[in-house]
Design a protein around this motif. Structure first.
Motif, PDB file in Angstrom:
ATOM      1  N   LYS A 258       7.499 -10.925  -0.832  1.00 40.95           N
ATOM      2  CA  LYS A 258       6.234 -10.493  -1.437  1.00 40.95           C
ATOM      3  C   LYS A 258       5.589  -9.471  -0.510  1.00 40.95           C
ATOM      4  CE  LYS A 258       5.438 -14.866  -3.846  1.00 40.95           C
ATOM      5  NZ  LYS A 258       4.516 -16.013  -4.030  1.00 40.95           N
ATOM      6  N   GLN A 260       2.749  -6.598   0.212  1.00 36.75           N
ATOM      7  CA  GLN A 260       1.439  -6.040  -0.112  1.00 36.75           C
ATOM      8  C   GLN A 260       1.258  -4.728   0.640  1.00 36.75           C
ATOM      9  OE1 GLN A 260      -1.549  -9.011   0.762  1.00 36.75           O
ATOM     10  NE2 GLN A 260      -1.185 -10.091  -1.166  1.00 36.75           N
ATOM     11  N   SER A 389      -5.389  -3.443  -9.756  1.00 41.72           N
ATOM     12  CA  SER A 389      -4.191  -3.668  -8.951  1.00 41.72           C
ATOM     13  C   SER A 389      -2.980  -3.059  -9.633  1.00 41.72           C
ATOM     14  CB  SER A 389      -3.966  -5.162  -8.727  1.00 41.72           C
ATOM     15  OG  SER A 389      -3.708  -5.821  -9.960  1.00 41.72           O
TER      16      SER A 389
END
Length: 402
Positions: A258, A260, A389
Motif C-alpha cells: 500500500k 501513499q 483522492s
C-alpha cells in the motif's frame, strides 16, 4: 595353437552430473558442483585424491592381451603403454527449450589393476613380499609413473595383480617395458580422472542441460593402450546432465503493498499556504535474491493516455493523472549491457519489459521501487472540482522465465 577369447565388444556409457544451486553462505561462488559419485581409485583412496585434487571414475572396460609380451620388447606398443585424451575437448549441452551451452573436458589421469601370472614365478624372486617381484618384472614400481605421466599416490597389489593410478598432464604415451616374458596380461577395468570447464550458470536457464562426448578406445584410439591390449568396448561415451536451480525471490516489507504518495515535506505547504507541490512520490524498498536473468514489467488497473504509464483515477470526477514507476537494483544486478540500474523506468505491456542479469549471486540485497506523479500533472490534479483522492493499482512483475 592358443586362442585368445575376447569379451563381446559393447559400447560403454558413463554419466557425469553437475549442479548449480545458489548458496547464500558463499554468494560469490558461481560455479557448478560436480555431483558424480566417485568410483575406482578415488573411492578406494579418497585422501590421495583430495590431496591431488583428483576425481576418478571407473568403467567396466576390460583390456586383454592378444599375445604374449616378450621381455625387453623393442616397441612400447608391444607391452604396457597408455595414452589418453589429455587435451581439451568441447561438447554442446542442450536445454529443453533448445538453448545451447558449451562444456569442455579433458582426461587428467588413468589407472586400472593389471592381472597376470604369479609375478614371483615369472621373475624367480623369492622375497615373500610380492611387491619386489612386480618391480623386477617391469624394472620399477607401478606407483612411479613413466614420463610424461606423473605419480599420484599409493598402489595396491597381490602376487598376480597390481592396482595403479597415474596423472596424465599431456597427451603422450607412458610406457612400461617388461623385463621378463609375460605370457598374458589383463587390465580388469578402466579408471580415469577428468577436469571440466562448465558455463557460467548465471547466464543459463533453470532446468536440465544434457549432452554427450564419445571417445574411441583401442589401438590408435583416444584411449590407446598399445597393439597388444585390446578393449572389451571400442567406445566410451560420457553423458552429461547439468542441473541449474536458480533463485529469484522478492520480499516486500509488511504494508509495502500500500503506497501513499506525498510531496516532499508533506502536505502542510499546500494546506496552509496554498503552495502547489512540485510532485508526489514514494520510494518503496524491497529485498531481492537473484541468480539468473529476469525481466520486470508493469501492469495497471488504469492505463494513462499514451499507454506507457499507469494512471491514478479520481473516482468522483473521473480525472486521471499519470503514475510513473521506476526501479533501482542493488550492486551485482545490471541491465543487459552491463550498466547499473538506477531509476530505470517501467512501462506497461510485455513488449516493454526490462531485462536484467546478475554478475554474481545477489542474496537479499535491497532495491527500490520509485512511484511518482510528475510535476506536469500537479496543476491538473489539484484544480478546483477535482476529487479528494486519486487511486489505482500498479502491479510490478519480476519474472525469471525470460
Amino acid at each position: 595353437m592358443v586362442w585368445w577369447l575376447m569379451p563381446q565388444a559393447l559400447a560403454q556409457d558413463v554419466s557425469i552430473t553437475a549442479l548449480f544451486k545458489p548458496d547464500s553462505a558463499n554468494p560469490h561462488i558461481n560455479q557448478f558442483k560436480n555431483t558424480t559419485p566417485p568410483s575406482g581409485y578415488c573411492q578406494l583412496f579418497p585422501g590421495q585424491c583430495e590431496e591431488n585434487k583428483t576425481f576418478s571414475l571407473q568403467v567396466p572396460i576390460r583390456f586383454d592381451s592378444n599375445r604374449a609380451i616378450p621381455a625387453n620388447h623393442a616397441s612400447p606398443r608391444q607391452g604396457a603403454t597408455f595414452s589418453v585424451p589429455a587435451q581439451w575437448r568441447e561438447l554442446s549441452v542442450r536445454h529443453d527449450s533448445g538453448a545451447v551451452e558449451q562444456v569442455r573436458m579433458r582426461i587428467t589421469g588413468v589407472g586400472s589393476m593389471y592381472v597376470t601370472e604369479d609375478v614371483q614365478k615369472l621373475t624367480g624372486d623369492t622375497n615373500p613380499d610380492s611387491r619386489y617381484a612386480h618391480n623386477l618384472l617391469w624394472g620399477q614400481s607401478w606407483v612411479y609413473a613413466p614420463s610424461p605421466c606423473l605419480y599420484s599416490g599409493v598402489g595396491y597389489y597381490s602376487p598376480n595383480s597390481y592396482g595403479f593410478f597415474w596423472k596424465t598432464p599431456v597427451q603422450a604415451a607412458c610406457d612400461k617395458q617388461a623385463k621378463f616374458d609375460v605370457p598374458w596380461l589383463r587390465y580388469d577395468h578402466l579408471d580415469f580422472s577428468y577436469e571440466l570447464v562448465t558455463p557460467n550458470p548465471l547466464g543459463m536457464l533453470a532446468g536440465h542441460y544434457t549432452g554427450s562426448l564419445t571417445y574411441t578406445v583401442g589401438p590408435n584410439g583416444d584411449f590407446d593402450f598399445g597393439d597388444v591390449m585390446l578393449p572389451s568396448s571400442p567406445v566410451l561415451t560420457m553423458n552429461f546432465n547439468l542441473d541449474v536451480q536458480h533463485t529469484l525471490k522478492v520480499d516486500i516489507p509488511p504494508g509495502g503493498e500500500k503506497v501513499q504518495l506525498v510531496p516532499a515535506g508533506g502536505w502542510q505547504s499546500w494546506l496552509q499556504a496554498g503552495r502547489r507541490p512540485v510532485r508526489l512520490f514514494r520510494d518503496q524498498t524491497f529485498n531481492i535474491s537473484a541468480s539468473s536473468r529476469f525481466k520486470m514489467q508493469l501492469e495497471c488497473e488504469f492505463v494513462f493516455f499514451g499507454g506507457n504509464d499507469c494512471a491514478l483515477d479520481d473516482r468522483v470526477s473521473k480525472r486521471q493523472v499519470a503514475l510513473q514507476v521506476s526501479v533501482s537494483l542493488p550492486n551485482g544486478l545490471t541491465d543487459m549491457s552491463g550498466q547499473p540500474v538506477r531509476h530505470m523506468r517501467l512501462r506497461t505491456g510485455g513488449a516493454n519489459a526490462l531485462y536484467f542479469q546478475p554478475g554474481f549471486y545477489v542474496d537479499r540485497a535491497p532495491g527500490v521501487l520509485h512511484f511518482e506523479v510528475p510535476q506536469s500533472q500537479m496543476a491538473f490534479m489539484l484544480e478546483p472540482g477535482a476529487g479528494p483522492s486519486y487511486g489505482g493499482k500498479a502491479t510490478v512483475i519480476w519474472d525469471s522465465e525470460v
